[in-house]
Write an enzyme that holds these catalytic residues in place. Sequence first.
Site, PDB file in Angstrom:
ATOM      1  N   GLU A 145      -0.634  -8.629   5.443  1.00  0.00           N
ATOM      2  CA  GLU A 145      -0.305  -8.708   6.927  1.00  0.00           C
ATOM      3  C   GLU A 145      -1.574  -8.821   7.478  1.00  0.00           C
ATOM      4  OE1 GLU A 145       0.292  -6.193   5.130  1.00  0.00           O
ATOM      5  OE2 GLU A 145      -0.302  -4.264   6.176  1.00  0.00           O
ATOM      6  N   HIS A 164      -3.288  -5.545   1.745  1.00  0.00           N
ATOM      7  CA  HIS A 164      -2.636  -5.556   3.164  1.00  0.00           C
ATOM      8  C   HIS A 164      -2.551  -7.231   3.571  1.00  0.00           C
ATOM      9  CE1 HIS A 164      -1.977  -1.361   4.346  1.00  0.00           C
ATOM     10  NE2 HIS A 164      -3.206  -1.287   3.584  1.00  0.00           N
ATOM     11  N   CYS A 182       0.750  -1.294   0.067  1.00  0.00           N
ATOM     12  CA  CYS A 182       0.206  -0.234  -0.025  1.00  0.00           C
ATOM     13  C   CYS A 182       0.849   1.267   0.116  1.00  0.00           C
ATOM     14  CB  CYS A 182      -1.096  -0.155   1.131  1.00  0.00           C
ATOM     15  SG  CYS A 182      -2.648   0.922   0.683  1.00  0.00           S
TER      16      CYS A 182
HETATM   17  N1  GLN Z   1      -3.697   6.274   1.431  1.00  0.00           N
HETATM   18  C1  GLN Z   1      -2.282   6.022   1.884  1.00  0.00           C
HETATM   19  C2  GLN Z   1      -1.350   6.874   0.998  1.00  0.00           C
HETATM   20  O1  GLN Z   1      -1.651   7.450   0.291  1.00  0.00           O
HETATM   21  C3  GLN Z   1      -2.134   4.685   1.744  1.00  0.00           C
HETATM   22  C4  GLN Z   1      -2.884   3.734   2.679  1.00  0.00           C
HETATM   23  C5  GLN Z   1      -2.271   2.483   3.176  1.00  0.00           C
HETATM   24  O2  GLN Z   1      -1.266   2.458   3.165  1.00  0.00           O
HETATM   25  N2  GLN Z   1      -3.136   1.683   3.851  1.00  0.00           N
HETATM   26  O3  GLN Z   1      -0.263   6.894   1.500  1.00  0.00           O
END
Ligand code: GLN
Length: 208
Positions: A183, A181, A79
């Site tokens: 994890e 994710h 992410c």
């Molecule tokens: N929205 C976050 C960003 O732009 C990422 C979200 C996440 O890592 N769950 O960095």
Amino acid sequence: MTTIGVLSLQGDFVEHQAVLRRLSTDVRQVRTPDGLRDLDGLIMPGGESTTFCRLIQDFNLYDPLRAVIKSGLPVWGTCAGLIILAQRASDLDFPTLGALDITVRRNAYGRQVDSFETNLSIPAIADGSSRPFHSVFIRAPVIEEVGDGVEVLAHLPADAGPAAASPVALRQGPFIATSFHPELADDDRFHRYFLDIVRQQGRGYTPK
Ligand code: GLN
């Protein structure tokens, strides 16, 4: 023993650490350039990419992380971690680490599907079964462009709304990235997949 570093400036590093420990892996929380010494792999967790980038600069980690990537150490970004590994991230006023030839747009799934869960088919992590991978997306980036050298490991299902069929898991050589994710799933197959890449690479990284 294999030592995996988890960048621990912010975000859900503890969750990655817990899965790795369950897999009998030595885990190190990385907060300093020295913490990158003698690693076999590195995870960049989810969190908030702007905050991450600011902390990477404040902790003098930008150049050491670039060196890690240049050395070919296996690195996995989830992410926000994926955003930081991308070569191109729109709407981010910081330089990224540029490991993956992809273009991402932050928080681009749109309000209605801002955060969601779905089952994905990911053949690369299959353990002989076709069991889908339950995937949690939290304000995830959309991967808009994928370069020729990047292998797409998973797409969203074709009926997943506006971002249907967009790529959500990638590999480019020793680097992997997921916009969801693993994890947070009760399923360690993605972590085992990363550890397999680490073992194939088979060496520790020592900064020069
Ligand atoms: N929205 C976050 C960003 O732009 C990422 C979200 C996440 O890592 N769950 O960095």
